[in-house]
Write an enzyme that holds these catalytic residues in place. Structure first.
Site, mmCIF file in Angstrom:
data_model
loop_
_atom_site.group_PDB
_atom_site.id
_atom_site.type_symbol
_atom_site.label_atom_id
_atom_site.label_comp_id
_atom_site.label_asym_id
_atom_site.label_seq_id
_atom_site.Cartn_x
_atom_site.Cartn_y
_atom_site.Cartn_z
ATOM 1 N N ASP A 16 8.071 -16.386 20.745
ATOM 2 C CA ASP A 16 8.758 -15.251 20.157
ATOM 3 C C ASP A 16 7.671 -14.371 19.547
ATOM 4 O O ASP A 16 6.535 -14.827 19.324
ATOM 5 C CB ASP A 16 9.725 -15.765 19.074
ATOM 6 N N ASP A 18 8.315 -11.504 16.740
ATOM 7 C CA ASP A 18 8.554 -11.185 15.333
ATOM 8 C C ASP A 18 8.620 -12.444 14.472
ATOM 9 O O ASP A 18 9.395 -13.362 14.760
ATOM 10 C CB ASP A 18 9.856 -10.405 15.171
#
Length: 173
Positions: A16, A18
């Site tokens: 991922d 963020d």
């Protein structure tokens, strides 16, 4: 010298973005356009200095040396900004695959097009390792058979090695 991927290591590692690789949400905390600072960071439109979590670049370099395929998965509402930031942070070259668009994280992994990681890479779910900062994504993706690692304060060397140990342990049982 290139380090070979060991037989029991993942064939694909998915990150991922963020709060996993960088400490903010690209769609709300920073403002494009981005400009590289020439030292591995970048500045946004408001001159906010953007940096990765401290261990991220070294870990990505080590994985590239081992020739382990890497992917980026983000369900951001600002996919163009995420792509631009990866470019300005000189991170594009690390990722073989990028699935960056709004919606469920599960869509990034599904084997049917346009849900691509499985289809594009040919890697089975059990041979993937996934890092994310949100429990709901970990829960969803683990149901596919992917080994998942929840990172509470971004990707660290300790969190990475703990997840790799778990991945290897599950292959030995």
């Amino acid at each position: 010298m290139t380090l070979a991927r060991r037989r029991n290591e993942p064939e694909l590692i998915v990150f991922d973005l963020d709060y996993t690789l960088w400490p903010f949400w690209v769609d709300t905390h920073v403002s494009p356009p981005f400009k590289s600072d020439g030292k591995g960071g970048a500045y946004d439109r408001n001159n906010y200095h953007i940096e990765l979590y401290p261990d991220v670049r070294d870990l990505l370099n080590e994985l590239a040396e081992k020739e382990i395929k890497l992917a980026a998965a983000s369900r951001t509402e600002a996919p163009a900004a995420a792509h631009d930031l990866l470019k300005e942070l000189n991170m594009d070259n690390y990722f073989h695959y990028k699935e960056i668009y709004p919606g469920s994280k599960t869509a990034h992994f599904k084997s049917k097009l346009p849900f691509r990681f499985r289809a594009m890479s040919g890697v089975r779910y059990i041979d993937m390792l996934f890092f994310d900062d949100e429990q709901r994504n970990i829960t969803d993706i683990s149901r596919l058979g992917v080994t998942c690692a929840l990172v509470h304060t971004g990707l660290t060397r300790h969190a990475f090695h703990t997840a790799m140990d778990e991945f290897i342990r599950t292959r030995q049982t």
